[in-house]
Motif scaffolding. Structure first.
Motif, short mmCIF file in Angstrom:
data_model
loop_
_atom_site.label_atom_id
_atom_site.label_comp_id
_atom_site.label_asym_id
_atom_site.label_seq_id
_atom_site.Cartn_x
_atom_site.Cartn_y
_atom_site.Cartn_z
N MET A 147 -27.24 -43.34 -10.19
CA MET A 147 -26.22 -43.83 -9.26
C MET A 147 -24.84 -43.28 -9.63
O MET A 147 -24.01 -42.99 -8.76
CB MET A 147 -26.18 -45.36 -9.25
N LEU A 272 -24.62 -50.82 -7.22
CA LEU A 272 -25.98 -50.40 -6.89
C LEU A 272 -26.95 -50.74 -8.01
O LEU A 272 -28.08 -51.17 -7.75
CB LEU A 272 -25.99 -48.89 -6.61
N ALA A 409 -23.21 -47.72 -0.78
CA ALA A 409 -24.25 -48.64 -1.23
C ALA A 409 -25.27 -48.92 -0.13
O ALA A 409 -26.48 -48.94 -0.37
CB ALA A 409 -23.62 -49.94 -1.71
#
Length: 459
Positions: A147, A272, A409
């Motif tokens: 991420m 996330l 997201a």
């Protein structure tokens, strides 16, 4: 008019508890604030030797400090000391300098500009899903690292107009710089920088790497100006004026850029990571996200206009950042004496608004430690005070990049949900309250297929 000097001080631990509180400040900051509000209520005075903290935990308190009387409150404990590590960028600056910095970057994060970034975000989300899927049946993958790489690439391609985005490798340098900033916060900047500490050496190397990366970007943009361009670098260069090559202006551009890149990728990556951690324990929620994504998107990539058509996915994210807000604490320092919640706050006081505890206040959240996205149905959300949920801060210093972060997201969640399932393969992450609420130890997860074949989304 109330005579503020006659108002009581908030209740709190006795002064003799200061040594244990200082230890807890260093080792268990979330436990410190959580136990304080649990024992003493929504207003707590925490005395730790020469330092006294005023912790407030009610939506009305947050509204007063962050919005209604925000002119009386400047950046507080921690952020001041963090300037030694982060410089005087948007995160740590105050007063007229902060206003000028905010005016410079604000147009890059408005609704229209965010919509323009959607194609890049969906493209990077698709590439992320492809990378994750390639790890299927090959052990685990650190979702936080993935991420982080994703958010850095998005920032590079959107804010800096770089074709290939920023390299994910600099994520570790950002981590090291943030670690040093937190060390400065904990020690109140009292540890000399010349001491040969391992953390100091790692910080200097990381800061040098980031500085060189930023300097290269600035040099490239300076020698290849786009008269019609409007990216972050061009805005910073233009705001610096004709003497932008002076050492002071060069340092300011560097501070601004490093701070924005740090805050811009760290909060979204953390959001996330925590969301995938929660979804692993609630497969029924992930199934609903997948169903919503398939209904709305089919086999195409998400677009900006789809955000309004993915309400359940948005509710899941809102609940995730309620439990694990990226901005977990908002420290302020009062300029003048004030009254908050009927209590006296002296001039120069260190005031804390803590979204982590505010979001778990049982007066406003039923079973507050439970993961329940349905809390954010429109009918239920309307029953709560506006300032009961402030994951990105509030008032004039509301997070400038929140729209971009939420779009990133949502796009990642729906893209991953359509194509795979993730399950934790190690110990549960430990909340690590740094500048953002990080996942201590990362988030190793295994990648599993869904019932259908994997295929990258069509444009």
């Amino acid at each position: 008019m109330t005579d503020r000097a006659r108002l009581p001080s908030p209740p709190g631990p006795p002064l003799r508890a200061a040594p244990s509180l200082l230890r807890k400040l260093a080792t268990d900051r979330l436990g410190l604030v959580s136990s304080a509000v649990s024992e003493y209520g929504d207003a707590v005075r925490i005395r730790m030797g020469p330092k006294t903290l005023y912790l407030f935990n009610h939506p009305d308190h947050a509204k007063h400090v962050l919005a209604d009387n925000n002119a009386n409150y400047r950046k507080g404990i921690g952020y001041i000391q963090a300037r030694r590590a982060l410089g005087n960028g948007l995160l740590t600056s105050d007063g007229e300098l902060w206003k000028e910095q905010r005016r410079t970057v604000q147009p890059l994060f408005g609704h229209a500009r965010t919509a323009e970034y959607a194609d890049v975000v969906s493209d990077e989300a698709d590439k992320l899903a492809t990378r994750l899927k390639s790890a299927q049946n090959h052990g685990s993958v650190d979702v936080v690292r993935e991420m982080t790489a994703f958010t850095l690439r998005v920032l590079g391609r959107t804010l800096l107009d770089l074709d290939s985005g920023l390299p994910g490798s600099i994520g570790r340098s950002f981590e090291t710089v943030q670690d040093q900033a937190m060390f400065e916060m904990q020690t109140m900047g009292m540890v000399p920088q010349w001491l040969p500490l391992p953390t100091g050496s790692r910080f200097l190397n990381a800061r040098r790497e980031l500085g060189e990366t930023v300097d290269d970007l600035v040099a490239y943009r300076s020698t290849n100006p786009d008269p019609h361009g409007d990216d972050l670098l061009l805005r910073l260069l233009r705001s610096a004026g004709p003497d932008r090559d002076s050492p002071a202006k060069k340092q300011r551009i560097r501070d601004d850029l490093i701070t924005l890149l740090l805050a811009g990728h760290e909060t979204t990556a953390s959001m996330l990571g925590w969301t995938f951690h929660l979804l692993d324990g609630h497969p029924e929620v992930m199934s609903r996200i997948r169903s919503e994504a398939e209904t709305v998107l089919g086999d195409r990539r998400p677009k900006h206009e789809d955000l309004h058509s993915l309400p359940y996915t948005m509710m899941v994210l809102q609940e995730s950042i309620r439990l694990f807000p990226p901005v977990w604490i908002l420290p302020r320092r009062s300029r003048y004496a004030d009254e908050i919640g009927g209590y006296h706050v002296p001039a120069g006081a260190d005031v804390l608004i803590c979204p982590y505890t505010l979001h778990r206040n049982p007066k406003f959240w039923d079973r507050p430690d439970r993961f329940d996205p349905e809390r954010f149905r429109s009918d239920r959300a309307a029953e709560r005070p506006r300032y009961a949920h402030i994951p990105f801060g509030a008032g004039p210093r509301f997070c400038v990049g929140n729209q971009l972060g939420m779009m990133e997201a949502v796009f990642v969640l729906v893209t991953v949900a359509k194509n795979m399932r993730l399950s934790k393969s190690g110990r549960p992450p430990v909340p690590e309250p740094m500048l953002s609420l990080r996942l201590g130890g990362g988030l190793p997860m295994k990648v599993h297929g869904t019932d259908g074949p994997f295929r990258p989304s069509r444009i």
